[in-house]
Design a protein around this motif. Structure first.
Motif: not given
Ligand code: HEC
Length: 157
Positions: A39-53, A55-62, A64-69
């Motif tokens: 479960v923690f890994r799945a949290m990290g799996w989703n959380f990583g791209p959200m952080g990148a969005m 921080q501007g390391r990935k284009p913001f995709d509302a 994808a961000f909503a699904q991750g949240a």
């Protein structure tokens, strides 16, 4: 074992507070460790791209961000179920959970509940249509609650 006698009532309270699943009785300690790590890994799996969005390391995709949240909020609400008796290093488990956990469960639960609350807040902020700049501090607060617990209770492999 002396340790488990002391921990039983505390664990019972902790599990009540974290609204334990009725399925819990079926879990072996090995299953519980794999469950929480997964479960923690799945949290990290989703959380990583959200952080990148954010921080501007990935284009913001509302979307994808909503699904991750949403996913992180659901996962955050279930991970406490994997912290059951017999799942410590001294029980022979392959876990990063520090031994301090076994006599500081009230503090651990507080950190867990903070993370759950922050994950819910983020999911609600996203659902209410907040933009990237508004989401930044909300995500940062959630990330802080991951870090707080890792500093205290997650050791090395
Ligand atoms: C209340 C404590 C606590 C909170 C809050 C918490 N974690 Fe953890 N996390 C742990 C512990 C303990 C482990 C190690 C579990 C084990 O090995 O049994 C862990 C493991 C992990 C792992 C697996 C790493 C590995 O290889 O062992 C990831 C990824 C992770 N956490 C991400 C997160 C994220 C993302 C958040 C916040 C959204 C978060 N965690 C919040 C305690 C916490």
């Amino acid at each position: 074992m002396k340790k488990s006698l002391i921990n039983k009532p505390m664990l019972a309270v902790a599990l009540l507070l974290s609204s334990a699943s009725p399925l819990l009785h079926a879990a072996s300690p090995e299953d519980a460790v794999e469950f929480r790590q997964g479960v923690f890994r799945a949290m990290g799996w989703n959380f990583g791209p959200m952080g990148a969005m954010i921080q501007g390391r990935k284009p913001f995709d509302a979307e994808a961000f909503a699904q991750g949240a949403e996913r992180v909020a659901v996962l955050a609400n279930m991970v406490a179920e994997g912290f059951i008796e017999g799942t410590g290093r001294s029980d022979g488990m392959d876990t990063r959970l520090k031994e301090e956990y076994w006599y500081q469960q009230a503090n651990f639960d507080k950190l867990m509940q903070r993370m759950v609350a922050n994950a819910d807040t983020l999911a609600q902020a996203v659902a209410s249509g907040k933009d990237r700049e508004e989401l930044r501090p909300v995500l940062a607060q959630l990330a802080g609650s991951c870090k707080n617990c890792h500093e205290e209770y997650r050791g090395r492999d």
